[in-house]
Design a protein around this motif. Structure first.
Motif, short mmCIF file in Angstrom:
data_model
loop_
_atom_site.label_atom_id
_atom_site.label_comp_id
_atom_site.label_asym_id
_atom_site.label_seq_id
_atom_site.Cartn_x
_atom_site.Cartn_y
_atom_site.Cartn_z
N TRP A 21 0.83 -1.12 0.21
CA TRP A 21 -0.14 0.05 0.15
C TRP A 21 0.93 1.33 -0.02
CZ3 TRP A 21 -5.08 -0.86 -1.04
CH2 TRP A 21 -5.45 -1.93 -0.77
N SER A 22 1.38 1.77 -1.35
CA SER A 22 2.54 2.63 -1.02
C SER A 22 2.01 3.86 -2.35
CB SER A 22 3.77 1.96 -1.66
OG SER A 22 3.54 1.37 -2.92
N ASP A 23 2.87 4.81 -2.46
CA ASP A 23 2.60 5.85 -3.36
C ASP A 23 2.63 5.26 -4.74
OD1 ASP A 23 2.18 8.50 -3.70
OD2 ASP A 23 3.76 8.68 -4.71
N ASP A 24 3.73 4.27 -4.98
CA ASP A 24 3.92 3.53 -6.27
C ASP A 24 2.61 2.91 -6.82
OD1 ASP A 24 6.44 4.40 -6.69
OD2 ASP A 24 7.34 2.53 -5.77
N THR A 25 1.92 2.08 -5.83
CA THR A 25 0.63 1.50 -6.09
C THR A 25 -0.51 2.54 -6.66
OG1 THR A 25 0.94 -0.25 -4.63
CG2 THR A 25 -1.22 0.17 -5.16
N LEU A 26 -0.49 3.76 -5.97
CA LEU A 26 -1.53 4.66 -6.44
C LEU A 26 -1.18 5.22 -7.65
CD1 LEU A 26 -3.69 6.55 -5.75
CD2 LEU A 26 -2.06 8.34 -4.78
N LYS A 27 0.27 5.55 -8.02
CA LYS A 27 0.59 5.76 -9.31
C LYS A 27 0.14 5.02 -10.41
CE LYS A 27 4.79 8.77 -7.77
NZ LYS A 27 6.21 8.55 -7.62
N ALA A 28 0.63 3.67 -10.25
CA ALA A 28 0.23 2.58 -11.15
C ALA A 28 -1.25 2.40 -11.25
CB ALA A 28 0.83 1.19 -10.73
N ALA A 29 -1.95 2.45 -10.23
CA ALA A 29 -3.64 2.74 -10.47
C ALA A 29 -4.15 3.72 -11.11
CB ALA A 29 -4.31 2.50 -8.93
N ALA A 30 -3.47 4.93 -11.02
CA ALA A 30 -3.87 6.18 -11.72
C ALA A 30 -3.75 5.83 -13.17
CB ALA A 30 -3.47 7.31 -11.31
N SER A 31 -2.55 5.44 -13.46
CA SER A 31 -2.15 4.95 -14.78
C SER A 31 -2.97 4.05 -15.43
CB SER A 31 -0.68 4.50 -14.95
OG SER A 31 -0.36 4.39 -16.27
N ASP A 32 -3.32 2.78 -14.89
CA ASP A 32 -4.10 1.87 -15.41
C ASP A 32 -5.66 2.27 -15.46
OD1 ASP A 32 -2.08 0.13 -15.05
OD2 ASP A 32 -2.76 -1.15 -13.62
N ALA A 33 -6.03 3.02 -14.75
CA ALA A 33 -7.53 3.72 -14.70
C ALA A 33 -7.75 4.87 -15.67
CB ALA A 33 -7.95 3.89 -13.44
N GLY A 34 -6.52 5.32 -16.13
CA GLY A 34 -6.48 6.66 -17.05
C GLY A 34 -7.00 7.67 -16.26
N ILE A 35 -6.78 7.84 -15.10
CA ILE A 35 -6.87 9.06 -14.30
C ILE A 35 -5.83 9.77 -14.20
CG2 ILE A 35 -7.79 9.72 -11.82
CD1 ILE A 35 -9.33 7.31 -12.04
N VAL A 36 -5.85 11.15 -14.28
CA VAL A 36 -4.87 11.99 -13.79
C VAL A 36 -4.16 12.02 -12.48
CG1 VAL A 36 -3.86 14.47 -13.99
CG2 VAL A 36 -5.44 13.68 -15.67
N LEU A 37 -2.93 11.73 -12.32
CA LEU A 37 -2.41 11.52 -11.10
C LEU A 37 -2.85 12.56 -10.08
CD1 LEU A 37 -0.64 9.70 -9.18
CD2 LEU A 37 1.43 11.01 -10.20
N ALA A 38 -2.64 13.87 -10.31
CA ALA A 38 -3.41 14.81 -9.36
C ALA A 38 -4.77 14.68 -8.79
CB ALA A 38 -3.31 16.05 -10.22
N THR A 39 -5.53 14.20 -9.87
CA THR A 39 -6.97 13.75 -9.50
C THR A 39 -7.01 12.66 -8.30
OG1 THR A 39 -7.71 14.73 -11.55
CG2 THR A 39 -9.24 13.11 -10.45
N ALA A 40 -5.95 11.57 -8.70
CA ALA A 40 -6.03 10.43 -7.85
C ALA A 40 -5.72 10.78 -6.34
CB ALA A 40 -4.86 9.45 -8.58
N ARG A 41 -4.54 11.80 -6.37
CA ARG A 41 -4.02 12.11 -5.17
C ARG A 41 -5.16 13.08 -4.44
NH1 ARG A 41 1.07 10.93 -4.57
NH2 ARG A 41 2.44 10.98 -6.31
N ALA A 42 -5.78 13.69 -5.15
CA ALA A 42 -7.03 14.28 -4.58
C ALA A 42 -8.10 13.41 -3.87
CB ALA A 42 -8.04 15.26 -5.50
N SER A 43 -8.20 12.06 -4.08
CA SER A 43 -9.16 11.17 -3.66
C SER A 43 -8.40 10.52 -2.55
CB SER A 43 -9.41 10.31 -4.60
OG SER A 43 -10.39 10.67 -5.70
N PHE A 44 -6.99 10.31 -2.77
CA PHE A 44 -5.92 9.64 -1.75
C PHE A 44 -4.90 10.41 -1.53
CE2 PHE A 44 -8.08 6.26 -4.31
CZ PHE A 44 -9.12 5.83 -3.32
N PRO A 45 -5.11 11.62 -0.46
CA PRO A 45 -3.90 12.52 -0.13
C PRO A 45 -2.77 11.82 0.26
CG PRO A 45 -6.04 13.37 0.61
CD PRO A 45 -6.14 12.02 0.23
N ARG A 46 -2.88 10.84 1.01
CA ARG A 46 -1.48 10.27 1.72
C ARG A 46 -1.31 8.84 0.89
NH1 ARG A 46 -2.89 9.11 7.88
NH2 ARG A 46 -4.67 8.50 6.98
N GLY A 47 -1.56 9.08 -0.31
CA GLY A 47 -1.13 7.63 -0.86
C GLY A 47 -1.75 6.27 -0.62
N GLY A 48 -0.72 5.38 -0.32
CA GLY A 48 -1.16 3.99 0.17
C GLY A 48 -1.73 3.97 1.11
#
Length: 231
Positions: A21-48
């Protein structure tokens, strides 16, 4: 949980076994889902960490829904608790996801988050089963169940018995131990000498009250309060 948050969490689950449960996982999830990373971070501010907590809350919600769909009236109360704990554990899609979360929340910076998550699960179980206590019993019930739940999860993570039967046997033993404690507590309540001896601690405990719950605003009939006048 919004659809976008659900999508990100679903995409993250594929990466957790490898990256935790890491920031790398959040980045990969955003990429797989086609969601801008900044938008993903808005949903999960502390990443993993926030991903792991969202996964835990999803399991809680699945458990509550499954329990609400069953008729538990024929079960003894200790069996209802056992069923709730088992249902919650089985709501996890993969042991490795839980194992990674256990490792994360064992770290000092995130231990309070893990403790709150387990307390929230215990509270949800008691609430779903209809607990109406408002005094110190509100706290003791949840503290005891949190200990039972967390120890059972740890046992389950290392259990290789068929259908995790050893885990459910372990759970039954833990709940039997809790019930024995409750019987002793009941005997103390009925003994006038012991009640007198414990008058001081009982007076302190009587000051404890269950926290007030915020009103649900998504139910029919709710009327929001008028805005506070400024002036």
């Amino acid at each position: 949980m919004s659809d976008q948050t659900q999508t990100l969490l679903d995409a993250a689950l594929l990466h957790v076994p490898f990256d935790g449960w890491s920031d790398d996982t959040l980045k990969a999830a955003a990429s797989d889902a086609g969601i801008v990373l900044a938008t993903a971070r808005a949903s999960f501010p502390r990443g993993g960490v926030d991903l792991a907590l969202a996964y835990h809350r999803r399991g809680d919600a699945l458990m509550a829904a499954q329990l609400a769909a069953q008729d538990l009236s024929h079960l003894r109360f200790r069996d209802r608790i056992a069923l709730a704990v088992r249902t919650r554990i089985e709501a996890a899609e993969d042991r490795e996801l839980v194992r990674r979360g256990t490792t994360l929340f064992a770290l000092p910076p995130y231990a309070p988050d893990g403790a709150r998550a387990i307390w929230g699960t215990a509270d949800l179980i008691w609430t779903t089963l209809g607990d109406t206590s408002t005094d110190y019993n509100w706290y003791t019930k949840r503290a005891t169940l949190a200990a039972v739940y967390s120890s059972t999860v740890l046992y389950w993570l290392g259990d290789d018995s068929p259908n995790a039967q050893a885990t459910w046997n372990f759970l039954d033993r833990r709940i039997d131990g809790v019930m024995q404690f409750e019987r002793v507590k009941g005997a103390v309540e009925k003994n006038p000498l012991l009640r007198a001896a414990l008058a001081g601690p009982r007076a302190v405990m009587s000051c404890l009250k269950a926290p007030a719950r915020a009103p649900r605003t998504d139910l029919p009939g709710y009327v929001s309060p008028p805005p506070t006048q400024q002036g």
